[in-house]
Design a protein around this motif. Structure first.
Motif, PDB file in Angstrom:
ATOM      1  N   ARG A 249     -28.370 -42.045 -23.095  1.00  0.00           N
ATOM      2  CA  ARG A 249     -29.755 -41.670 -23.353  1.00  0.00           C
ATOM      3  C   ARG A 249     -30.627 -41.620 -22.098  1.00  0.00           C
ATOM      4  NH1 ARG A 249     -31.562 -44.766 -28.939  1.00  0.00           N
ATOM      5  NH2 ARG A 249     -29.930 -43.878 -30.277  1.00  0.00           N
ATOM      6  N   THR A 250     -30.236 -42.348 -21.055  1.00  0.00           N
ATOM      7  CA  THR A 250     -31.092 -42.407 -19.879  1.00  0.00           C
ATOM      8  C   THR A 250     -30.946 -41.156 -19.023  1.00  0.00           C
ATOM      9  OG1 THR A 250     -31.730 -43.787 -17.984  1.00  0.00           O
ATOM     10  CG2 THR A 250     -29.376 -43.567 -18.431  1.00  0.00           C
ATOM     11  N   ALA A 251     -32.015 -40.816 -18.302  1.00  0.00           N
ATOM     12  CA  ALA A 251     -32.011 -39.598 -17.483  1.00  0.00           C
ATOM     13  C   ALA A 251     -31.176 -39.776 -16.215  1.00  0.00           C
ATOM     14  CB  ALA A 251     -33.443 -39.207 -17.119  1.00  0.00           C
ATOM     15  N   ARG A 252     -31.176 -40.971 -15.623  1.00  0.00           N
ATOM     16  CA  ARG A 252     -30.426 -41.227 -14.384  1.00  0.00           C
ATOM     17  C   ARG A 252     -29.476 -42.394 -14.624  1.00  0.00           C
ATOM     18  NH1 ARG A 252     -30.513 -37.711 -10.204  1.00  0.00           N
ATOM     19  NH2 ARG A 252     -30.165 -39.472  -8.817  1.00  0.00           N
ATOM     20  N   PRO A 253     -28.346 -42.173 -15.257  1.00  0.00           N
ATOM     21  CA  PRO A 253     -27.450 -43.290 -15.602  1.00  0.00           C
ATOM     22  C   PRO A 253     -26.816 -43.929 -14.373  1.00  0.00           C
ATOM     23  CG  PRO A 253     -26.388 -41.188 -16.057  1.00  0.00           C
ATOM     24  CD  PRO A 253     -27.815 -40.878 -15.701  1.00  0.00           C
ATOM     25  N   LEU A 254     -26.573 -45.203 -14.489  1.00  0.00           N
ATOM     26  CA  LEU A 254     -25.858 -45.915 -13.423  1.00  0.00           C
ATOM     27  C   LEU A 254     -24.440 -45.381 -13.282  1.00  0.00           C
ATOM     28  CD1 LEU A 254     -25.670 -48.394 -11.454  1.00  0.00           C
ATOM     29  CD2 LEU A 254     -24.849 -49.712 -13.421  1.00  0.00           C
ATOM     30  N   LEU A 255     -23.823 -45.048 -14.418  1.00  0.00           N
ATOM     31  CA  LEU A 255     -22.465 -44.509 -14.445  1.00  0.00           C
ATOM     32  C   LEU A 255     -22.539 -43.043 -14.855  1.00  0.00           C
ATOM     33  CD1 LEU A 255     -20.794 -47.495 -16.317  1.00  0.00           C
ATOM     34  CD2 LEU A 255     -20.758 -47.059 -13.859  1.00  0.00           C
ATOM     35  N   PRO A 256     -22.597 -42.116 -13.893  1.00  0.00           N
ATOM     36  CA  PRO A 256     -22.731 -40.692 -14.229  1.00  0.00           C
ATOM     37  C   PRO A 256     -21.575 -40.212 -15.105  1.00  0.00           C
ATOM     38  CG  PRO A 256     -23.101 -41.069 -11.890  1.00  0.00           C
ATOM     39  CD  PRO A 256     -22.560 -42.343 -12.447  1.00  0.00           C
ATOM     40  N   PRO A 257     -21.873 -39.582 -16.240  1.00  0.00           N
ATOM     41  CA  PRO A 257     -20.802 -39.131 -17.138  1.00  0.00           C
ATOM     42  C   PRO A 257     -19.802 -38.202 -16.469  1.00  0.00           C
ATOM     43  CG  PRO A 257     -22.937 -39.020 -18.231  1.00  0.00           C
ATOM     44  CD  PRO A 257     -23.208 -39.326 -16.790  1.00  0.00           C
ATOM     45  N   ALA A 258     -20.309 -37.296 -15.615  1.00  0.00           N
ATOM     46  CA  ALA A 258     -19.398 -36.363 -14.960  1.00  0.00           C
ATOM     47  C   ALA A 258     -18.409 -37.085 -14.047  1.00  0.00           C
ATOM     48  CB  ALA A 258     -20.196 -35.334 -14.159  1.00  0.00           C
ATOM     49  N   LEU A 259     -18.857 -38.167 -13.421  1.00  0.00           N
ATOM     50  CA  LEU A 259     -17.973 -38.946 -12.550  1.00  0.00           C
ATOM     51  C   LEU A 259     -16.885 -39.625 -13.376  1.00  0.00           C
ATOM     52  CD1 LEU A 259     -17.465 -40.054  -9.652  1.00  0.00           C
ATOM     53  CD2 LEU A 259     -18.883 -42.004 -10.294  1.00  0.00           C
ATOM     54  N   LEU A 260     -17.271 -40.212 -14.494  1.00  0.00           N
ATOM     55  CA  LEU A 260     -16.305 -40.920 -15.330  1.00  0.00           C
ATOM     56  C   LEU A 260     -15.325 -39.971 -16.010  1.00  0.00           C
ATOM     57  CD1 LEU A 260     -18.609 -43.590 -16.997  1.00  0.00           C
ATOM     58  CD2 LEU A 260     -17.108 -43.858 -15.026  1.00  0.00           C
ATOM     59  N   ARG A 261     -15.751 -38.722 -16.244  1.00  0.00           N
ATOM     60  CA  ARG A 261     -14.860 -37.755 -16.887  1.00  0.00           C
ATOM     61  C   ARG A 261     -13.957 -37.037 -15.895  1.00  0.00           C
ATOM     62  NH1 ARG A 261     -19.592 -36.256 -20.059  1.00  0.00           N
ATOM     63  NH2 ARG A 261     -19.899 -34.518 -18.611  1.00  0.00           N
ATOM     64  N   SER A 262     -14.219 -37.192 -14.621  1.00  0.00           N
ATOM     65  CA  SER A 262     -13.456 -36.461 -13.614  1.00  0.00           C
ATOM     66  C   SER A 262     -11.984 -36.868 -13.634  1.00  0.00           C
ATOM     67  CB  SER A 262     -14.034 -36.722 -12.218  1.00  0.00           C
ATOM     68  OG  SER A 262     -13.173 -36.222 -11.219  1.00  0.00           O
ATOM     69  N   PRO A 263     -11.059 -35.908 -13.665  1.00  0.00           N
ATOM     70  CA  PRO A 263      -9.624 -36.242 -13.647  1.00  0.00           C
ATOM     71  C   PRO A 263      -9.181 -36.885 -12.341  1.00  0.00           C
ATOM     72  CG  PRO A 263      -9.948 -33.882 -13.395  1.00  0.00           C
ATOM     73  CD  PRO A 263     -11.282 -34.450 -13.741  1.00  0.00           C
ATOM     74  N   ALA A 264     -10.030 -36.786 -11.304  1.00  0.00           N
ATOM     75  CA  ALA A 264      -9.701 -37.420 -10.035  1.00  0.00           C
ATOM     76  C   ALA A 264     -10.289 -38.818  -9.922  1.00  0.00           C
ATOM     77  CB  ALA A 264     -10.214 -36.561  -8.869  1.00  0.00           C
ATOM     78  N   VAL A 265     -10.994 -39.291 -10.952  1.00  0.00           N
ATOM     79  CA  VAL A 265     -11.624 -40.605 -10.895  1.00  0.00           C
ATOM     80  C   VAL A 265     -11.150 -41.513 -12.025  1.00  0.00           C
ATOM     81  CG1 VAL A 265     -13.816 -41.866 -11.011  1.00  0.00           C
ATOM     82  CG2 VAL A 265     -13.663 -39.737  -9.697  1.00  0.00           C
ATOM     83  N   ALA A 266     -11.302 -41.086 -13.280  1.00  0.00           N
ATOM     84  CA  ALA A 266     -10.986 -41.958 -14.421  1.00  0.00           C
ATOM     85  C   ALA A 266      -9.510 -42.377 -14.465  1.00  0.00           C
ATOM     86  CB  ALA A 266     -11.412 -41.288 -15.720  1.00  0.00           C
ATOM     87  N   PRO A 267      -8.534 -41.443 -14.407  1.00  0.00           N
ATOM     88  CA  PRO A 267      -7.122 -41.874 -14.470  1.00  0.00           C
ATOM     89  C   PRO A 267      -6.708 -42.815 -13.346  1.00  0.00           C
ATOM     90  CG  PRO A 267      -7.303 -39.541 -14.972  1.00  0.00           C
ATOM     91  CD  PRO A 267      -8.638 -39.966 -14.458  1.00  0.00           C
ATOM     92  N   PRO A 268      -7.076 -42.544 -12.074  1.00  0.00           N
ATOM     93  CA  PRO A 268      -6.669 -43.505 -11.036  1.00  0.00           C
ATOM     94  C   PRO A 268      -7.319 -44.872 -11.200  1.00  0.00           C
ATOM     95  CG  PRO A 268      -8.032 -41.762 -10.090  1.00  0.00           C
ATOM     96  CD  PRO A 268      -7.659 -41.330 -11.458  1.00  0.00           C
ATOM     97  N   LEU A 269      -8.541 -44.927 -11.760  1.00  0.00           N
ATOM     98  CA  LEU A 269      -9.141 -46.234 -12.040  1.00  0.00           C
ATOM     99  C   LEU A 269      -8.301 -46.987 -13.065  1.00  0.00           C
ATOM    100  CD1 LEU A 269     -12.986 -45.468 -12.226  1.00  0.00           C
ATOM    101  CD2 LEU A 269     -11.803 -46.886 -10.538  1.00  0.00           C
TER     102      LEU A 269
END
Length: 459
Positions: A249-269
């Motif tokens: 709901r927030t305009a400037r999230p601490l955890l950007p959704p696009a970052l968390l959905r990125s195939p180069a970020v979420a799986p390696p985490l």
């Protein structure tokens, strides 16, 4: 200053800061029993000297990374190193265990500031196609510090007392500050400009959720499953759900959704979380196995486990070249398979196992984790834009803080009330299954030869 010198100074500062934290954690483990006796503290109070630091760091890593994205990683790194050194010096003269615990919490705040910044500085200073090599060197240095820490801490504690172990970090802290202050200030990325504001409610929810989770996991090996354990996990879950709702709901999230959905970020985490949990979940009962089942003393046990550290350092240092040639997915897949194989072979160890069999187990575990840690970290950091490098670094460090606590908790649960050394087989099999789950996540990594997306586009 030439770009080449700029990159080298940034790498030197990043390595020294990361080594400072790695060294601190391992030397304290050796010195804690002497600290407890000298300060006439209870076992629980002495344990909080480590737990208080761990919980604080885990709770603040992502928010500290966001501070680096907004105000500059160089600035946040310098503040973290200075705070880490000052709190270390204060602990060395602390009059009682209460002061030690309180100062360790302060040191945790400083550690949270500097750890994501070590990766954020590399992301902004190094070209994307050369970032993996820099992170590989940093990872190898961390492995070397972690391996040397118990030896250095043991020698210092034996000859100069427990207070001396908190003073050895002052020299690397000074070197890190000199290196980072010599690097010219860089302009902040557009995504980190002051006008965007900080997501303080999200930061508070994430910090509380992680603090509850880590504290519950760390306490589980001693307290076992109880109403308090269930309550801690339930509170962490509720806070996590509240965080997810707030972030949507927030305009400037601490955890950007696009970052968390990125195939180069979420799986390696996920891979980092699974493999770090599997590694520590195997090492926890394996330590008891070496001493209680085989009857080795602590020094002999450390020597038997030394191949793990050597293999991890070598694998991390050399991982960039095969990743560039064959692709990072292939390297991470091989690494998770090695960790899985090492856990499976560890499950076969028994009272009659010889040195060769034990060495092979540790070599597989160390080589696999070293390759995974360096390569998956490079994917996470490079998969984020420069304006989100701090958050990515904070997430990576969080995975490596939560993973070991999770692995030890799972190993303890598998062992039950029995001797961990005697229950090595079921614990190692459970960790092999966890590492195999990491292999499935590794299969989802982007293919290619190290050319992950240069940035993540915001929705």
């Amino acid at each position: 200053m030439t770009p080449r010198l700029h990159r080298r100074l940034t790498l030197a500062a990043s390595i020294t800061g990361a080594v400072l934290v790695a060294l601190d954690g391992t030397v304290l483990t050796v010195a804690r029993p002497v600290l407890q006796r000298d300060l006439h503290a209870s076992v629980a109070a002495a344990q909080w000297a480590g737990t208080g630091y761990l919980v604080t760091v885990a709770a603040l890593l992502v928010f500290a990374g966001r501070l680096g994205d907004r105000y500059g990683h160089r600035r946040v790194f310098a503040l973290g190193v200075a705070g880490f050194a000052a709190s270390s010096a204060a602990i060395a003269v602390a009059p009682g265990i209460g002061w030690v615990v309180a100062l360790r919490v302060v040191q945790g705040v400083a550690g949270a500031l500097l750890q994501p910044a070590t990766l954020g500085m590399l992301r902004t200073a190094w070209p994307a196609d050369r970032l993996a090599g820099a992170i590989a060197v940093r990872t190898a240095a961390i492995g070397l510090a972690a391996a040397a820490g118990p030896l250095v801490g043991g020698a210092l504690t034996a000859h100069f007392g427990w207070r001396s172990v908190f003073l050895i970090g002052l020299l690397p802290a000074g070197a890190a500050l000199l290196a980072v202050l010599a690097v010219p200030s860089a302009a902040r990325p557009a995504a980190a400009t002051p006008g965007g504001g900080l997501d303080l409610p999200g930061a508070a929810l994430l910090a509380l959720a992680l603090a509850c989770l880590v504290q519950t996991l760390v306490a589980l090996p001693d307290s076992g499953w109880s109403a308090g354990t269930a309550l801690g996990l339930a509170v962490a879950g509720v806070l996590g759900l509240a965080l997810a709702r707030h972030e949507r709901r927030t305009a400037r999230p601490l955890l950007p959704p696009a970052l968390l959905r990125s195939p180069a970020v979420a799986p390696p985490l996920g891979v980092l979380l699974a493999t770090s949990a599997a590694l520590q979940g195997v090492l926890f009962p394996a330590t008891y196995y070496l001493q209680d089942v085989l009857g080795l003393d602590p020094l002999q046990s450390a020597l038997r486990a030394a191949p793990l550290a050597v293999a991890m350092i070598l694998a991390a240092a050399t991982s960039a070249r095969p990743a560039k040639r064959h692709g990072e997915r292939a390297v991470v897949l091989v690494g998770t398979v090695l960790v899985t194989s090492g856990a499976l072979l560890t499950a076969r160890l028994g009272p009659g196992s010889g040195t060769v069999g034990i060495t092979v187990c540790f070599l597989l575990l160390g080589a696999g984790f070293g390759a995974v840690m360096a390569t998956a970290t490079a994917l996470v950091v490079r998969g984020a834009s420069t304006g989100e490098a701090g958050v990515a670094g904070g997430l990576q460090q969080t995975a490596l803080n939560v993973g070991p606590a999770l692995g030890i908790a799972l190993a303890t649960t598998t062992t039950g009330s029995g001797d961990p050394g005697a229950a090595l087989t079921p614990s190692a099999l459970a960790m092999a299954a966890l590492a195999a789950a990491g292999t499935l996540l590794a299969a989802r990594l982007p293919d290619g030869t190290g050319r992950a997306p240069e940035s993540v586009t915001r929705p």
